[in-house]
Design a protein around this motif. Structure first.
Motif, PDB file in Angstrom:
ATOM      1  N   ASN A 146      -3.328  14.659  -3.263  1.00 40.73           N
ATOM      2  CA  ASN A 146      -3.071  14.402  -4.680  1.00 40.73           C
ATOM      3  C   ASN A 146      -4.327  13.949  -5.422  1.00 40.73           C
ATOM      4  N   ASP A 147      -5.423  14.650  -5.191  1.00 42.09           N
ATOM      5  CA  ASP A 147      -6.669  14.288  -5.860  1.00 42.09           C
ATOM      6  C   ASP A 147      -6.586  14.478  -7.372  1.00 42.09           C
ATOM      7  N   SER A 148      -5.696  15.360  -7.830  1.00 40.56           N
ATOM      8  CA  SER A 148      -5.539  15.548  -9.274  1.00 40.56           C
ATOM      9  C   SER A 148      -5.005  14.290  -9.941  1.00 40.56           C
ATOM     10  N   TRP A 149      -4.310  13.443  -9.164  1.00 43.22           N
ATOM     11  CA  TRP A 149      -3.777  12.195  -9.710  1.00 43.22           C
ATOM     12  C   TRP A 149      -4.885  11.152  -9.843  1.00 43.22           C
ATOM     13  N   TRP A 150      -5.739  11.004  -8.835  1.00 40.56           N
ATOM     14  CA  TRP A 150      -6.671   9.868  -8.830  1.00 40.56           C
ATOM     15  C   TRP A 150      -8.066  10.187  -9.384  1.00 40.56           C
ATOM     16  N   ARG A 151      -8.443  11.458  -9.495  1.00 41.39           N
ATOM     17  CA  ARG A 151      -9.805  11.753  -9.923  1.00 41.39           C
ATOM     18  C   ARG A 151     -10.115  11.212 -11.315  1.00 41.39           C
ATOM     19  N   SER A 152      -9.138  11.284 -12.207  1.00 41.59           N
ATOM     20  CA  SER A 152      -9.402  10.819 -13.571  1.00 41.59           C
ATOM     21  C   SER A 152      -9.410   9.295 -13.681  1.00 41.59           C
ATOM     22  N   LEU A 153      -9.016   8.596 -12.612  1.00 45.22           N
ATOM     23  CA  LEU A 153      -8.927   7.141 -12.652  1.00 45.22           C
ATOM     24  C   LEU A 153     -10.142   6.440 -12.082  1.00 45.22           C
ATOM     25  N   ILE A 154     -11.033   7.199 -11.439  1.00 44.28           N
ATOM     26  CA  ILE A 154     -12.205   6.568 -10.832  1.00 44.28           C
ATOM     27  C   ILE A 154     -13.432   6.855 -11.682  1.00 44.28           C
ATOM     28  N   ILE A 160       0.005   3.959   6.965  1.00 44.69           N
ATOM     29  CA  ILE A 160      -1.358   4.226   6.519  1.00 44.69           C
ATOM     30  C   ILE A 160      -1.681   5.711   6.638  1.00 44.69           C
ATOM     31  N   ARG A 161      -1.126   6.375   7.641  1.00 42.73           N
ATOM     32  CA  ARG A 161      -1.326   7.829   7.744  1.00 42.73           C
ATOM     33  C   ARG A 161      -0.662   8.556   6.571  1.00 42.73           C
ATOM     34  N   LYS A 162       0.546   8.141   6.210  1.00 46.37           N
ATOM     35  CA  LYS A 162       1.223   8.740   5.062  1.00 46.37           C
ATOM     36  C   LYS A 162       0.414   8.526   3.790  1.00 46.37           C
ATOM     37  N   THR A 163      -0.153   7.323   3.663  1.00 49.36           N
ATOM     38  CA  THR A 163      -0.914   6.987   2.457  1.00 49.36           C
ATOM     39  C   THR A 163      -2.170   7.840   2.354  1.00 49.36           C
ATOM     40  N   ILE A 164      -2.914   7.965   3.443  1.00 53.59           N
ATOM     41  CA  ILE A 164      -4.134   8.773   3.431  1.00 53.59           C
ATOM     42  C   ILE A 164      -3.806  10.232   3.131  1.00 53.59           C
ATOM     43  N   GLU A 165      -2.756  10.741   3.747  1.00 53.81           N
ATOM     44  CA  GLU A 165      -2.342  12.129   3.479  1.00 53.81           C
ATOM     45  C   GLU A 165      -2.007  12.324   2.011  1.00 53.81           C
ATOM     46  N   TRP A 166      -1.360  11.323   1.404  1.00 49.44           N
ATOM     47  CA  TRP A 166      -0.989  11.441  -0.006  1.00 49.44           C
ATOM     48  C   TRP A 166      -2.233  11.529  -0.883  1.00 49.44           C
ATOM     49  N   TYR A 167      -3.219  10.699  -0.616  1.00 46.99           N
ATOM     50  CA  TYR A 167      -4.444  10.730  -1.432  1.00 46.99           C
ATOM     51  C   TYR A 167      -5.226  12.014  -1.224  1.00 46.99           C
ATOM     52  N   TYR A 169       0.859  -1.180   0.000  1.00 47.87           N
ATOM     53  CA  TYR A 169       0.000   0.000   0.000  1.00 47.87           C
ATOM     54  C   TYR A 169       0.893   1.227   0.000  1.00 47.87           C
ATOM     55  N   GLY A 170       0.339   2.376  -0.425  1.00 47.47           N
ATOM     56  CA  GLY A 170       1.116   3.600  -0.453  1.00 47.47           C
ATOM     57  C   GLY A 170       0.715   4.476  -1.627  1.00 47.47           C
ATOM     58  N   PRO A 171       1.523   5.486  -1.957  1.00 48.31           N
ATOM     59  CA  PRO A 171       1.221   6.408  -3.062  1.00 48.31           C
ATOM     60  C   PRO A 171       1.129   5.699  -4.406  1.00 48.31           C
ATOM     61  N   TYR A 172       0.320   6.252  -5.305  1.00 49.11           N
ATOM     62  CA  TYR A 172       0.150   5.786  -6.679  1.00 49.11           C
ATOM     63  C   TYR A 172      -0.577   4.445  -6.787  1.00 49.11           C
ATOM     64  N   HIS A 173      -1.222   4.011  -5.718  1.00 51.98           N
ATOM     65  CA  HIS A 173      -1.949   2.733  -5.748  1.00 51.98           C
ATOM     66  C   HIS A 173      -3.243   2.923  -6.527  1.00 51.98           C
ATOM     67  N   PHE A 174      -3.456   2.075  -7.537  1.00 52.64           N
ATOM     68  CA  PHE A 174      -4.616   2.232  -8.412  1.00 52.64           C
ATOM     69  C   PHE A 174      -5.900   2.135  -7.603  1.00 52.64           C
TER      70      PHE A 174
END
Length: 362
Positions: free
Chosen positions: A353-361, A343-350, A199-204
């Motif tokens: 970085n909503d500009s990264w994941w918004r187009s993927l959902i 997990i805290r680092k991961t949640i903070e990253w998401y 788990y972590g940043p850039y996870h699909f």
């Protein structure tokens, strides 16, 4: 290979784990060269590597690992001495509904890579009367090849018999065996690592942890298979990269190494923890309310109300657990992140970085 400056070919380097590995490697070894080969299928995202564009020691190639001629060309033109093979179809649900792509990429693709590596590193030098080139083929596999565990069973070791239960894990098991065969039959210098859930940043976003985070931000149901008591061993993705680093530099050729965090969680407990941490984030940072206006229950500290139990998937393995003692003892491996910090680092990253994941959902 510790003394040899590395020129790496990273397959699947635009995917979740591959991209994190590329960032880790170039941060740790800035004088090494990295070529990424990625077909940019649904889970490959060139944006994962955007910050490296223009770097003199980084190159991106859009291509398929099944293209043996392309791989041979890259190995020769880049004077590549190390392959780190991440490229794989990896989502179990997709393997159940469409296994053909898993057979093609995970088995045939790995076979094509092995043929290219053998030809460039072993066969051509032999034909020219030279010694084989110094090299390493590192194959990244999964704990799922070992099958499933009961609650009280000991964790998987490197000696656990393979017993894959899904088309995904069966295809990965087949690729593991091909890598082993190319070492024992032809002398290709290989290593394999079998890792627990990352788990972590850039996870699909289709994967459990990012799915829960992004669904909370949209006030969507949080789907839990069956009773949610499936157990997984979780590892922060940079700790996985660190483990592969140690295998490349200290691992014995021909060996398998389990990389895990000794960190087992029930799926439902992870989901509840994420809900709590998301509620806390909205309580502590009021700007999130404006940034994520659809997260109605999170702002009310009620994210758990989104939990929804759904029919379990076919052949769902009950428990995975990695015994990483061999990596601890032989390589000096230790995860640097606890699950609580990771997990805290991961949640903070998401959240950042909503500009990264918004187009993927969807």
């Amino acid at each position: 290979m510790e003394s040899l400056q590395k020129s790496l070919l990273v397959t699947g380097g635009a995917g979740f784990i591959g991209a994190n590995f590329v960032h880790y490697w170039l941060n740790t070894y800035p004088n090494d060269k990295v070529t990424v080969l990625d077909a940019l299928t649904y889970a490959g995202n060139k944006e994962n590597l955007a910050s490296l564009e223009g770097s003199s020691n980084f190159k991106f190639v859009h291509g398929n690992i099944c293209d043996q001629d392309l791989v041979e060309q890259l190995l020769q033109s880049g004077e590549i001495n190390t392959i780190v093979h991440f490229a794989a179809e990896s989502h179990v649900d997709r393997s159940i509904t469409g296994p053909d792509e898993f057979i093609e990429t995970n088995i045939i693709g790995t076979y094509s890579l092995l043929k290219a590596a053998k030809k460039v590193w072993l066969d051509i030098p032999k034909e020219q009367g030279r010694q084989a080139l110094e090299h390493r083929f590192h194959h990244v596999s999964t704990d799922e090849v070992y099958g499933t565990l009961e609650l009280r069973d000991p964790a998987f070791t490197e000696d656990t018999a393979y017993a894959p239960n899904s088309p995904y894990s069966a295809s990965k098991a087949a690729s593991d065996h091909l890598v082993r065969a190319y070492h024992h039959t032809y002398g290709l210098e290989v290593t394999t690592s079998n890792c627990s859930n990352n788990y972590g940043p850039y996870h699909f976003p289709e994967k459990l942890i990012p799915l829960i985070v992004t669904n909370i931000l949209h006030d969507k149901p949080l789907p839990i298979y069956g009773d949610g008591k499936q157990v997984r061993d979780w590892l922060y993705v940079e700790d996985h990269a660190r483990g592969i680093d140690l295998v490349l530099n200290k691992g014995r050729v021909g060996e398998n190494y389990n990389i895990g965090g000794h960190n087992e969680w029930h799926n439902i407990d992870i989901v509840k923890l994420i809900c709590q941490l998301m509620d806390q984030a909205f309580e502590n940072d009021k700007t999130l309310i404006e940034k994520y206006p659809l997260a109605i229950l999170a702002r009310q500290a009620k994210s758990e109300e989104l939990i929804t139990y759904v029919t379990d998937r076919a052949g769902h393995d009950r428990r995975y657990a990695i015994d990483a003692e061999k990596s601890f003892t032989e390589l000096g491996y230790r995860p640097q992140e606890s699950f609580e910090t990771g997990i805290r680092k991961t949640i903070e990253w998401y959240l950042d970085n909503d500009s990264w994941w918004r187009s993927l959902i969807k």
